[in-house]
Design a protein around this motif. Sequence first.
Motif, PDB file in Angstrom:
ATOM      1  N   ILE A 151       0.881  -1.158   0.000  1.00 39.52           N
ATOM      2  CA  ILE A 151       0.000   0.000   0.000  1.00 39.52           C
ATOM      3  C   ILE A 151       0.922   1.212   0.000  1.00 39.52           C
ATOM      4  CG2 ILE A 151      -1.820   1.231   1.227  1.00 39.52           C
ATOM      5  CD1 ILE A 151      -2.468  -1.582   2.519  1.00 39.52           C
ATOM      6  N   CYS A 152       0.894   1.954  -1.101  1.00 38.34           N
ATOM      7  CA  CYS A 152       1.843   3.045  -1.323  1.00 38.34           C
ATOM      8  C   CYS A 152       1.112   4.387  -1.398  1.00 38.34           C
ATOM      9  CB  CYS A 152       2.610   2.826  -2.624  1.00 38.34           C
ATOM     10  SG  CYS A 152       3.509   1.261  -2.684  1.00 38.34           S
ATOM     11  N   ALA A 153       1.820   5.449  -1.064  1.00 41.35           N
ATOM     12  CA  ALA A 153       1.254   6.792  -1.164  1.00 41.35           C
ATOM     13  C   ALA A 153       1.257   7.292  -2.606  1.00 41.35           C
ATOM     14  CB  ALA A 153       2.027   7.750  -0.269  1.00 41.35           C
ATOM     15  N   LEU A 154       2.142   6.716  -3.445  1.00 37.48           N
ATOM     16  CA  LEU A 154       2.246   7.120  -4.845  1.00 37.48           C
ATOM     17  C   LEU A 154       2.161   5.883  -5.733  1.00 37.48           C
ATOM     18  CD1 LEU A 154       5.265   9.568  -4.503  1.00 37.48           C
ATOM     19  CD2 LEU A 154       2.860  10.196  -4.806  1.00 37.48           C
ATOM     20  N   PRO A 155       1.644   6.016  -6.952  1.00 41.61           N
ATOM     21  CA  PRO A 155       1.653   4.868  -7.867  1.00 41.61           C
ATOM     22  C   PRO A 155       3.089   4.562  -8.297  1.00 41.61           C
ATOM     23  CG  PRO A 155       0.847   6.832  -8.990  1.00 41.61           C
ATOM     24  CD  PRO A 155       1.036   7.210  -7.544  1.00 41.61           C
ATOM     25  N   GLY A 164      -5.893   8.641  -1.960  1.00 45.96           N
ATOM     26  CA  GLY A 164      -4.492   8.992  -1.816  1.00 45.96           C
ATOM     27  C   GLY A 164      -3.567   7.817  -1.569  1.00 45.96           C
ATOM     28  N   HIS A 165      -4.067   6.594  -1.747  1.00 43.48           N
ATOM     29  CA  HIS A 165      -3.243   5.394  -1.579  1.00 43.48           C
ATOM     30  C   HIS A 165      -3.403   4.499  -2.801  1.00 43.48           C
ATOM     31  CE1 HIS A 165      -3.636   6.756   2.596  1.00 43.48           C
ATOM     32  NE2 HIS A 165      -2.450   6.203   2.752  1.00 43.48           N
ATOM     33  N   TYR A 166      -2.373   3.676  -3.037  1.00 45.83           N
ATOM     34  CA  TYR A 166      -2.376   2.778  -4.189  1.00 45.83           C
ATOM     35  C   TYR A 166      -1.977   1.380  -3.740  1.00 45.83           C
ATOM     36  CZ  TYR A 166      -2.624   7.095  -6.744  1.00 45.83           C
ATOM     37  OH  TYR A 166      -3.031   8.321  -7.203  1.00 45.83           O
ATOM     38  N   ASP A 167      -2.663   0.385  -4.280  1.00 41.86           N
ATOM     39  CA  ASP A 167      -2.294  -1.017  -4.071  1.00 41.86           C
ATOM     40  C   ASP A 167      -1.393  -1.410  -5.230  1.00 41.86           C
ATOM     41  OD1 ASP A 167      -4.011  -1.003  -1.903  1.00 41.86           O
ATOM     42  OD2 ASP A 167      -5.675  -1.873  -3.030  1.00 41.86           O
ATOM     43  N   CYS A 168      -0.189  -1.896  -4.914  1.00 39.03           N
ATOM     44  CA  CYS A 168       0.798  -2.198  -5.940  1.00 39.03           C
ATOM     45  C   CYS A 168       1.306  -3.625  -5.746  1.00 39.03           C
ATOM     46  CB  CYS A 168       1.958  -1.211  -5.863  1.00 39.03           C
ATOM     47  SG  CYS A 168       1.433   0.518  -5.943  1.00 39.03           S
ATOM     48  N   GLY A 169       1.242  -4.430  -6.792  1.00 37.22           N
ATOM     49  CA  GLY A 169       1.680  -5.820  -6.723  1.00 37.22           C
ATOM     50  C   GLY A 169       3.087  -5.999  -7.264  1.00 37.22           C
ATOM     51  N   PHE A 170       3.890  -6.784  -6.563  1.00 29.85           N
ATOM     52  CA  PHE A 170       5.285  -7.024  -6.926  1.00 29.85           C
ATOM     53  C   PHE A 170       5.595  -8.511  -6.874  1.00 29.85           C
ATOM     54  CE2 PHE A 170       5.040  -2.832  -5.117  1.00 29.85           C
ATOM     55  CZ  PHE A 170       5.905  -2.068  -5.874  1.00 29.85           C
ATOM     56  N   SER A 171       6.455  -8.957  -7.766  1.00 24.89           N
ATOM     57  CA  SER A 171       7.029 -10.296  -7.648  1.00 24.89           C
ATOM     58  C   SER A 171       8.436 -10.123  -7.084  1.00 24.89           C
ATOM     59  CB  SER A 171       7.058 -11.011  -9.000  1.00 24.89           C
ATOM     60  OG  SER A 171       7.823 -10.279  -9.925  1.00 24.89           O
ATOM     61  N   ILE A 172       8.825 -11.036  -6.211  1.00 20.05           N
ATOM     62  CA  ILE A 172      10.134 -10.953  -5.575  1.00 20.05           C
ATOM     63  C   ILE A 172      11.172 -11.473  -6.566  1.00 20.05           C
ATOM     64  CG2 ILE A 172      11.534 -11.654  -3.587  1.00 20.05           C
ATOM     65  CD1 ILE A 172       8.994  -9.924  -2.971  1.00 20.05           C
ATOM     66  N   SER A 173      12.185 -10.672  -6.857  1.00 21.53           N
ATOM     67  CA  SER A 173      13.199 -11.078  -7.831  1.00 21.53           C
ATOM     68  C   SER A 173      14.539 -11.402  -7.185  1.00 21.53           C
ATOM     69  CB  SER A 173      13.372  -9.991  -8.895  1.00 21.53           C
ATOM     70  OG  SER A 173      13.697  -8.751  -8.306  1.00 21.53           O
ATOM     71  N   HIS A 174      14.738 -11.038  -5.923  1.00 16.90           N
ATOM     72  CA  HIS A 174      15.990 -11.325  -5.225  1.00 16.90           C
ATOM     73  C   HIS A 174      15.685 -11.504  -3.738  1.00 16.90           C
ATOM     74  CE1 HIS A 174      20.223 -11.213  -4.229  1.00 16.90           C
ATOM     75  NE2 HIS A 174      19.965 -10.295  -3.316  1.00 16.90           N
ATOM     76  N   ASN A 175      16.293 -12.531  -3.128  1.00 15.39           N
ATOM     77  CA  ASN A 175      16.104 -12.896  -1.730  1.00 15.39           C
ATOM     78  C   ASN A 175      14.729 -13.523  -1.498  1.00 15.39           C
ATOM     79  OD1 ASN A 175      16.891 -13.349   0.861  1.00 15.39           O
ATOM     80  ND2 ASN A 175      16.901 -11.216   1.506  1.00 15.39           N
TER      81      ASN A 175
END
Length: 131
Positions: free
Chosen positions: A52-56, A97-108
Amino acid sequence: MQLLPGSDPIPTPEQRRIPRHQLSAYLAVINSLTGRPFGYIGNLSPHGVMLICALPVMLNEEYHLELHLPEMSAKEYPRVIRFRARSRWCRADVAPGHYDCGFSISHNREAFAGLARALQRYFTFGDFTGA
């Protein structure tokens, strides 16, 4: 002033038997390159994370991040987990004012998979009936 018939305007004490845990209030993620807050964990799996981020965020970019863990009694995890993650999607959150952002883990990935399993065990509701 009563809003509903039979309702009591005085707040009642919390009646939960299991305390509510708001992970987003505890699991802060920091941009490793700038040292600035990046977001908070909204969801976590062994392969990815929703922040959950404040910016896209820009899509298909790799970010160098750090997960700052709260003090824990078990010493199986470091206080800070450094990882890299690639952004996959981003959309406006229900909170303005919040954004849901999805990430795949690429290291660790190993550290993330272990943390995801530990959190799942911690937040799994066991059989309280004694059966």
